[in-house]
Design a protein around this motif. Structure first.
Motif, mmCIF file in Angstrom:
data_model
loop_
_atom_site.group_PDB
_atom_site.id
_atom_site.type_symbol
_atom_site.label_atom_id
_atom_site.label_comp_id
_atom_site.label_asym_id
_atom_site.label_seq_id
_atom_site.Cartn_x
_atom_site.Cartn_y
_atom_site.Cartn_z
ATOM 1 N N GLU A 88 0.831 -1.209 0.000
ATOM 2 C CA GLU A 88 0.000 0.000 0.000
ATOM 3 C C GLU A 88 0.860 1.251 0.000
ATOM 4 O O GLU A 88 0.565 2.207 -0.716
ATOM 5 N N ALA A 123 -8.136 -2.584 -3.765
ATOM 6 C CA ALA A 123 -8.045 -2.096 -5.145
ATOM 7 C C ALA A 123 -7.184 -3.030 -5.987
ATOM 8 O O ALA A 123 -7.516 -3.315 -7.151
ATOM 9 N N TRP A 124 -6.075 -3.518 -5.422
ATOM 10 C CA TRP A 124 -5.238 -4.464 -6.157
ATOM 11 C C TRP A 124 -5.969 -5.775 -6.399
ATOM 12 O O TRP A 124 -5.829 -6.393 -7.461
ATOM 13 N N ARG A 147 -2.068 2.292 -3.413
ATOM 14 C CA ARG A 147 -3.433 1.780 -3.540
ATOM 15 C C ARG A 147 -3.713 0.812 -2.406
ATOM 16 O O ARG A 147 -2.830 0.060 -2.019
#
Length: 75
Positions: free
Chosen positions: A19, A28-29, A24
């Motif tokens: 992160e 989100a990943w 992100r």
């Protein structure tokens, strides 16, 4: 070490640095991975290569994300 202060181990131990480095959240990943064409049948190595080539993640970070996400989704 108390039960409430157990160290995070396994793939999730990489999450804070992922992160921080890539800006992100892990969720989100995971969405990036899940939106990969053919995700449902893709092999671990294919998904790691995707994150490395298309999103410039390092191998360890990509591997941790893939391992964790596949474990969540495929059991």
């Amino acid at each position: 070490m108390s039960d409430t202060a157990k160290a995070v181990t396994g793939p999730a131990s990489y999450f804070p640095s992922i992160e921080k480095k890539y800006g992100r959240p892990i969720a989100a990943w995971q969405e990036v991975l899940r939106s990969h064409p053919g995700y449902a049948s893709a092999k671990h190595g294919e998904l790691v290569a995707f994150l490395k080539t298309e999103h410039a993640l390092g191998h360890g970070h990509a591997n941790a994300l893939v391992a964790h996400t596949l474990r969540e989704d495929r059991g």
